[in-house]
Design an enzyme around this catalytic site. Sequence first.
Site, short mmCIF file in Angstrom:
data_model
loop_
_atom_site.label_atom_id
_atom_site.label_comp_id
_atom_site.label_asym_id
_atom_site.label_seq_id
_atom_site.Cartn_x
_atom_site.Cartn_y
_atom_site.Cartn_z
N SER A 152 -46.44 -125.72 -21.39
CA SER A 152 -46.46 -124.37 -21.95
C SER A 152 -45.40 -123.51 -21.27
O SER A 152 -44.93 -123.82 -20.17
CB SER A 152 -47.85 -123.75 -21.76
OG SER A 152 -48.82 -124.46 -22.51
N HIS A 163 -36.63 -125.24 -17.68
CA HIS A 163 -37.62 -125.08 -16.61
C HIS A 163 -36.96 -124.50 -15.36
O HIS A 163 -37.58 -124.45 -14.29
CB HIS A 163 -38.27 -126.42 -16.26
CG HIS A 163 -38.82 -127.14 -17.44
ND1 HIS A 163 -38.16 -128.19 -18.04
CD2 HIS A 163 -39.95 -126.95 -18.14
CE1 HIS A 163 -38.87 -128.63 -19.06
NE2 HIS A 163 -39.96 -127.89 -19.16
N GLY A 209 -27.86 -71.18 -20.79
CA GLY A 209 -26.76 -70.25 -20.63
C GLY A 209 -25.68 -70.30 -21.68
O GLY A 209 -24.68 -69.57 -21.58
N SER A 264 -29.00 -75.41 -31.59
CA SER A 264 -28.97 -74.26 -32.48
C SER A 264 -27.96 -74.47 -33.60
O SER A 264 -28.19 -74.08 -34.75
CB SER A 264 -28.64 -72.98 -31.71
OG SER A 264 -27.38 -73.11 -31.05
#
Length: 589
Positions: free
Chosen positions: A58, A222, A421, A467
């Site tokens: 596995s 592996h 700012g 904005s």
Amino acid sequence: MPKPKKIINDPANAVEEFIRGLLLQYPNRLAKLANHHVVLKADIASSSQVHLLSGGGSGHEPSHAGWIGNGMLSGAICGGIFASPSVAAVLAAIRAAKNDKGVLLVVKNYTGDRLNFGMACEKANAEGIHCQMVVAADDCALERTKGITGARGVAGTVLIHKIAGAAAAQGKSLQEVANWANAVSARMGTVGVAMDSVTVPGADAINDRLDENTIEIGLGIHGEAGLRQSPLLTAKEIAQELITTIQKYGRTSGADGEIVPMFQPKDELCILVNNLGGTSNFEMSILAQSCVELLEGAEFGAQVTRVLVGSYMTSFDMHGASLTILNLSGAPDGMVALLDAATDAPAWGVCDTWNRTAARASATEIPEVVVAANEVSAGSLPTLTVPNFEAVAKQMIQAAAQKLIDEEPTLTKYDTIVGDGDCGITMKRGATELLKRLESGDLKTEHPVSMFAAIADAVSASMGGTSGVLLELMFRKMGSSLAREETVGVDQLQAILGTGTDAIILYGGANVGSRTMLDALVPASNTLVSSKSLADSAAKAKEGADNTASLKAASAGRSNYLSEETLEGTPDPGAIAVALVLEEIAKLV
């Protein structure tokens, strides 16, 4: 060394829990064999075809259980982490798959797998079960002369599953299916590359055999050593290493076993670019592109008709990839059809093939539809019923833009306290661009639809920031909405401010109370519809803007990051800018 991080419970039970999770994902297709870590097709008992079984340690998922399905495997035997399954487990799987057609075992070329699967195969034959075994040995990282173990079985094994499994689904005999498996094995090669080695679940420390500047060509699935270590390479350089290694390793040809190059110019190839577990899809696509580009380039001159990219034979979360090349030119009749045959194995995706009779459809770009700025035909504009619109519109734009320029220091002062700012400077840039375009005639004001689109273009080109994009969205929405009207009169113009405001709410996510320009825009647009008075609307905008000074929290914009003490007493500069513009415009009505 830091301890590795894995999403597991107990490493000793990890395989069992993995299988349980798999069964939950495919409740109608898969079943577990009692007493063993064996996963089978749920309907295996009723199937009369040759059954393909594969497996191994596995940690290589989706291999092998992900290939269980019609047209591929009938079952997978799951060993422990990187460990061969037992003879007992393999034999139990063979017994479960027993039928008159027989069972084929597809085994990767590792000593433990060969011995355990081989022993189970012989025991099954002794019991009267027709069973054969084929060995996948596609790894080209080790020289053919290096020891008796030979090439390892790696990602190319999946192509054996696919083609042999399709042959079994067609009702071929056990020997015919085995012949197909061996035919595939003889025509392909694989090489991998690792950025980092693998750390198995349960390990006490991360495997650091490869440092941040070192990769390894040919590292096994592996973590076994490969061809060589190397400084970090680009995707193109990695592709060159992988392709050249496979080409030089060659393949067997004919009954005499002659070794010939893996492919020749003009040969048709299928490539499998395999994710070793921890590589991003982004990187995988770049590597695939690099491989195809080189294979089809002047040096190799082949044609890649099938490109399979994804996780096929992994090594847990190893950061790396492998390339498998399967030569389809001169292959036995029917191999390509078997490769392309349908399967419902959950891990197999659809392969989009290229038939070489014409250029790839994907190589031709769809032409971009280019629309010139303010490209609105006069005939398509709705009828305008507002008297003297253009003259008044120009006056309003001039007055509003000049006001923003004049008030830049005030807006900047506020934004220095409650933002970053730049609000005043950003508004001034937009206003300056509007005046410039108005003076040059580039700002079309004959009709509100084209005017709002032109204002949006000017804002887009000059303002930037949040904005800027919000105001651009507002004006674009105002223009596109009016364009769908049959007639544009005073009522439509009064309502359109609300439409633009709604667009800011939809796309920006803020609303009244968020301490943004919406605190002025929303009451202003609502009032303009209800009272029909621009003066009333401007007054509501100022009231809303002034009220932001008492809001102690912001849920949007840069003010969201600030404390109550910092915000209190200073109005939102965006809301103030809206109020200033509406006040100035109202003076002209």
